[in-house]
Design a protein around this motif. Structure first.
Motif, PDB file in Angstrom:
ATOM      1  N   LEU A  20       0.825  -1.210   0.000  1.00 44.79           N
ATOM      2  CA  LEU A  20       0.000   0.000   0.000  1.00 44.79           C
ATOM      3  C   LEU A  20       0.858   1.259   0.000  1.00 44.79           C
ATOM      4  CD1 LEU A  20      -2.875  -1.000   2.445  1.00 44.79           C
ATOM      5  CD2 LEU A  20      -3.000  -0.700  -0.034  1.00 44.79           C
ATOM      6  N   GLY A  21       1.968   1.235   0.717  1.00 42.77           N
ATOM      7  CA  GLY A  21       2.887   2.377   0.721  1.00 42.77           C
ATOM      8  C   GLY A  21       3.484   2.637  -0.651  1.00 42.77           C
ATOM      9  N   ILE A  22       3.865   1.572  -1.356  1.00 39.94           N
ATOM     10  CA  ILE A  22       4.425   1.717  -2.708  1.00 39.94           C
ATOM     11  C   ILE A  22       3.373   2.283  -3.663  1.00 39.94           C
ATOM     12  CG2 ILE A  22       5.288   0.424  -4.695  1.00 39.94           C
ATOM     13  CD1 ILE A  22       6.681  -1.458  -2.650  1.00 39.94           C
ATOM     14  N   LEU A  23       2.148   1.783  -3.573  1.00 43.28           N
ATOM     15  CA  LEU A  23       1.075   2.298  -4.424  1.00 43.28           C
ATOM     16  C   LEU A  23       0.800   3.779  -4.136  1.00 43.28           C
ATOM     17  CD1 LEU A  23      -1.437  -0.694  -4.381  1.00 43.28           C
ATOM     18  CD2 LEU A  23      -0.021   0.085  -6.296  1.00 43.28           C
ATOM     19  N   ALA A  24       0.789   4.164  -2.875  1.00 49.20           N
ATOM     20  CA  ALA A  24       0.559   5.567  -2.515  1.00 49.20           C
ATOM     21  C   ALA A  24       1.690   6.454  -3.024  1.00 49.20           C
ATOM     22  CB  ALA A  24       0.412   5.705  -1.005  1.00 49.20           C
ATOM     23  N   ALA A  25       2.927   5.990  -2.944  1.00 53.90           N
ATOM     24  CA  ALA A  25       4.071   6.780  -3.402  1.00 53.90           C
ATOM     25  C   ALA A  25       4.052   6.980  -4.912  1.00 53.90           C
ATOM     26  CB  ALA A  25       5.369   6.100  -2.980  1.00 53.90           C
ATOM     27  N   THR A  26       3.549   6.016  -5.654  1.00 54.19           N
ATOM     28  CA  THR A  26       3.496   6.175  -7.115  1.00 54.19           C
ATOM     29  C   THR A  26       2.307   7.025  -7.539  1.00 54.19           C
ATOM     30  OG1 THR A  26       2.304   4.100  -7.349  1.00 54.19           O
ATOM     31  CG2 THR A  26       4.695   4.031  -7.589  1.00 54.19           C
ATOM     32  N   ALA A  27       1.229   7.058  -6.760  1.00 50.49           N
ATOM     33  CA  ALA A  27       0.045   7.839  -7.121  1.00 50.49           C
ATOM     34  C   ALA A  27       0.156   9.293  -6.686  1.00 50.49           C
ATOM     35  CB  ALA A  27      -1.196   7.213  -6.492  1.00 50.49           C
ATOM     36  N   LEU A  28       0.949   9.609  -5.690  1.00 54.01           N
ATOM     37  CA  LEU A  28       1.042  10.965  -5.145  1.00 54.01           C
ATOM     38  C   LEU A  28       1.451  12.014  -6.173  1.00 54.01           C
ATOM     39  CD1 LEU A  28       0.692  12.616  -2.591  1.00 54.01           C
ATOM     40  CD2 LEU A  28       3.094  12.204  -2.084  1.00 54.01           C
ATOM     41  N   PRO A  29       2.442  11.791  -7.021  1.00 55.33           N
ATOM     42  CA  PRO A  29       2.812  12.837  -7.989  1.00 55.33           C
ATOM     43  C   PRO A  29       1.693  13.211  -8.954  1.00 55.33           C
ATOM     44  CG  PRO A  29       4.558  11.210  -7.835  1.00 55.33           C
ATOM     45  CD  PRO A  29       3.393  10.695  -7.042  1.00 55.33           C
ATOM     46  N   ARG A  30       0.766  12.318  -9.200  1.00 55.39           N
ATOM     47  CA  ARG A  30      -0.343  12.624 -10.104  1.00 55.39           C
ATOM     48  C   ARG A  30      -1.270  13.678  -9.516  1.00 55.39           C
ATOM     49  NH1 ARG A  30      -2.130   7.734 -13.685  1.00 55.39           N
ATOM     50  NH2 ARG A  30      -3.228   9.483 -14.557  1.00 55.39           N
ATOM     51  N   PHE A  31      -1.319  13.812  -8.204  1.00 54.69           N
ATOM     52  CA  PHE A  31      -2.236  14.732  -7.539  1.00 54.69           C
ATOM     53  C   PHE A  31      -1.536  15.933  -6.928  1.00 54.69           C
ATOM     54  CE2 PHE A  31      -4.118  10.469  -7.210  1.00 54.69           C
ATOM     55  CZ  PHE A  31      -5.242  10.691  -7.986  1.00 54.69           C
ATOM     56  N   SER A  32      -0.254  16.069  -7.118  1.00 56.03           N
ATOM     57  CA  SER A  32       0.487  17.129  -6.438  1.00 56.03           C
ATOM     58  C   SER A  32       0.377  18.486  -7.102  1.00 56.03           C
ATOM     59  CB  SER A  32       1.957  16.733  -6.311  1.00 56.03           C
ATOM     60  OG  SER A  32       2.541  16.645  -7.600  1.00 56.03           O
ATOM     61  N   ASN A  33       0.035  18.578  -8.380  1.00 55.71           N
ATOM     62  CA  ASN A  33       0.027  19.851  -9.073  1.00 55.71           C
ATOM     63  C   ASN A  33      -1.388  20.293  -9.439  1.00 55.71           C
ATOM     64  OD1 ASN A  33       1.025  22.138 -10.159  1.00 55.71           O
ATOM     65  ND2 ASN A  33       1.861  21.199 -11.994  1.00 55.71           N
ATOM     66  N   LEU A  34      -2.333  20.101  -8.549  1.00 59.52           N
ATOM     67  CA  LEU A  34      -3.706  20.481  -8.832  1.00 59.52           C
ATOM     68  C   LEU A  34      -3.924  21.984  -8.779  1.00 59.52           C
ATOM     69  CD1 LEU A  34      -5.670  17.663  -6.998  1.00 59.52           C
ATOM     70  CD2 LEU A  34      -5.107  17.853  -9.408  1.00 59.52           C
ATOM     71  N   THR A  35      -3.095  22.728  -8.065  1.00 53.67           N
ATOM     72  CA  THR A  35      -3.245  24.176  -7.972  1.00 53.67           C
ATOM     73  C   THR A  35      -3.080  24.823  -9.338  1.00 53.67           C
ATOM     74  OG1 THR A  35      -2.436  24.175  -5.707  1.00 53.67           O
ATOM     75  CG2 THR A  35      -2.373  26.264  -6.869  1.00 53.67           C
ATOM     76  N   GLN A  36      -2.060  24.441 -10.065  1.00 50.56           N
ATOM     77  CA  GLN A  36      -1.834  25.019 -11.389  1.00 50.56           C
ATOM     78  C   GLN A  36      -2.992  24.664 -12.326  1.00 50.56           C
ATOM     79  OE1 GLN A  36       1.724  23.795 -13.413  1.00 50.56           O
ATOM     80  NE2 GLN A  36       1.426  25.259 -15.063  1.00 50.56           N
ATOM     81  N   ASP A  37      -3.445  23.427 -12.288  1.00 48.50           N
ATOM     82  CA  ASP A  37      -4.564  23.016 -13.133  1.00 48.50           C
ATOM     83  C   ASP A  37      -5.827  23.809 -12.798  1.00 48.50           C
ATOM     84  OD1 ASP A  37      -2.883  21.164 -14.294  1.00 48.50           O
ATOM     85  OD2 ASP A  37      -3.657  19.467 -13.146  1.00 48.50           O
ATOM     86  N   ALA A  38      -6.060  24.052 -11.516  1.00 49.41           N
ATOM     87  CA  ALA A  38      -7.237  24.815 -11.102  1.00 49.41           C
ATOM     88  C   ALA A  38      -7.148  26.258 -11.580  1.00 49.41           C
ATOM     89  CB  ALA A  38      -7.379  24.769  -9.582  1.00 49.41           C
ATOM     90  N   ARG A  39      -5.967  26.852 -11.511  1.00 44.96           N
ATOM     91  CA  ARG A  39      -5.801  28.234 -11.979  1.00 44.96           C
ATOM     92  C   ARG A  39      -6.016  28.348 -13.484  1.00 44.96           C
ATOM     93  NH1 ARG A  39      -0.561  29.835  -8.314  1.00 44.96           N
ATOM     94  NH2 ARG A  39      -1.737  30.298  -6.415  1.00 44.96           N
ATOM     95  N   VAL A  40      -5.487  27.400 -14.236  1.00 42.20           N
ATOM     96  CA  VAL A  40      -5.672  27.418 -15.690  1.00 42.20           C
ATOM     97  C   VAL A  40      -7.157  27.228 -16.025  1.00 42.20           C
ATOM     98  CG1 VAL A  40      -5.139  26.202 -17.842  1.00 42.20           C
ATOM     99  CG2 VAL A  40      -3.322  26.692 -16.201  1.00 42.20           C
ATOM    100  N   ALA A  41      -7.840  26.368 -15.299  1.00 44.86           N
ATOM    101  CA  ALA A  41      -9.273  26.169 -15.516  1.00 44.86           C
ATOM    102  C   ALA A  41     -10.057  27.444 -15.204  1.00 44.86           C
ATOM    103  CB  ALA A  41      -9.790  25.007 -14.670  1.00 44.86           C
ATOM    104  N   ALA A  42      -9.654  28.161 -14.144  1.00 44.21           N
ATOM    105  CA  ALA A  42     -10.306  29.427 -13.808  1.00 44.21           C
ATOM    106  C   ALA A  42     -10.094  30.457 -14.913  1.00 44.21           C
ATOM    107  CB  ALA A  42      -9.778  29.963 -12.480  1.00 44.21           C
ATOM    108  N   LEU A  43      -8.885  30.517 -15.471  1.00 42.26           N
ATOM    109  CA  LEU A  43      -8.609  31.427 -16.586  1.00 42.26           C
ATOM    110  C   LEU A  43      -9.487  31.103 -17.787  1.00 42.26           C
ATOM    111  CD1 LEU A  43      -4.704  31.692 -16.668  1.00 42.26           C
ATOM    112  CD2 LEU A  43      -6.318  33.403 -15.878  1.00 42.26           C
ATOM    113  N   ASN A  44      -9.563  29.830 -18.132  1.00 41.85           N
ATOM    114  CA  ASN A  44     -10.367  29.424 -19.282  1.00 41.85           C
ATOM    115  C   ASN A  44     -11.854  29.686 -19.052  1.00 41.85           C
ATOM    116  OD1 ASN A  44      -8.204  28.586 -20.888  1.00 41.85           O
ATOM    117  ND2 ASN A  44      -8.161  26.581 -19.910  1.00 41.85           N
ATOM    118  N   GLY A  45     -12.306  29.522 -17.830  1.00 45.63           N
ATOM    119  CA  GLY A  45     -13.702  29.823 -17.503  1.00 45.63           C
ATOM    120  C   GLY A  45     -14.005  31.305 -17.652  1.00 45.63           C
ATOM    121  N   LEU A  46     -13.098  32.152 -17.164  1.00 50.74           N
ATOM    122  CA  LEU A  46     -13.291  33.593 -17.300  1.00 50.74           C
ATOM    123  C   LEU A  46     -13.236  34.004 -18.768  1.00 50.74           C
ATOM    124  CD1 LEU A  46     -13.692  36.308 -15.842  1.00 50.74           C
ATOM    125  CD2 LEU A  46     -11.223  36.573 -15.934  1.00 50.74           C
ATOM    126  N   ALA A  47     -12.326  33.423 -19.530  1.00 54.96           N
ATOM    127  CA  ALA A  47     -12.237  33.738 -20.961  1.00 54.96           C
ATOM    128  C   ALA A  47     -13.543  33.379 -21.669  1.00 54.96           C
ATOM    129  CB  ALA A  47     -11.062  32.997 -21.594  1.00 54.96           C
TER     130      ALA A  47
END
Length: 137
Positions: A20-47
Motif C-alpha cells: 500500500l505504501g508503494i502504491l501511494a508513493a506512485t500515485a502521489l505525484p499525479r495529484f500534487s500539481n492540482l493548484t496550477q490546473d485549477a488556476r488554468v481552468a479558472a482562466l479558461n472559464g473567465l475567458a
C-alpha cells in the motif's frame, strides 16, 4: 487434531502495508500539481465568460439597431461599445462575477502574476481578442 489458523500473521500484514505504501508513493505525484490546473481552468472559464458577454452585448446592439458606438444595457449594467463590441474599460460589466481576479480597467483580469486573461476590443468588422496567459500559474 490440528488447530486452524485464525487471522493473518504479522509478516502478511507487513507485506500488505508495504505494498500500500508503494502504491501511494506512485500515485502521489499525479495529484500534487492540482493548484496550477485549477488556476488554468479558472482562466479558461473567465475567458469563456468574456466571450459570451461580449457576444451577447454585440447581439443586443444589432437587435436594437443601435450604431456601432452606442452603449447597450445588460441586466442593468451599461457597456460602452466601440466597433460593435464592448470596450476594454468596462468589459467587466458583461460578466456577473470575476471573484479572485483583479481587473485593471484596461481589459486585463489577473489571477496571479503572469496568470491572466486579456480582452482587446477589435477594429471594425473583427471579433474581439481574448488571450489567456497561463505561464505563471
Amino acid at each position: 487434531m490440528k488447530k486452524q489458523q485464525a487471522g493473518f500473521t504479522l509478516i502478511e500484514l507487513i507485506i500488505v502495508i508495504v505494498i500500500l505504501g508503494i502504491l501511494a508513493a506512485t500515485a502521489l505525484p499525479r495529484f500534487s500539481n492540482l493548484t496550477q490546473d485549477a488556476r488554468v481552468a479558472a482562466l479558461n472559464g473567465l475567458a469563456g465568460g468574456l466571450r459570451s458577454g461580449a457576444t451577447i452585448a454585440h447581439a443586443t446592439q444589432l437587435a436594437k439597431g443601435y450604431a456601432s458606438n452606442v452603449a447597450v444595457s445588460l441586466d442593468g449594467q451599461t457597456l460602452d461599445m466601440s466597433n460593435g463590441w464592448p470596450t476594454t474599460n468596462n468589459i467587466s460589466n458583461a460578466i456577473m462575477d470575476y471573484t479572485g481576479f483583479t481587473y485593471d480597467g484596461t481589459g486585463t483580469f489577473t489571477l496571479v502574476s503572469s496568470c491572466y486573461v486579456d480582452y482587446t476590443n477589435p477594429g471594425t468588422g473583427v471579433f474581439p481578442t481574448i488571450q489567456v496567459t497561463s505561464s505563471g500559474c
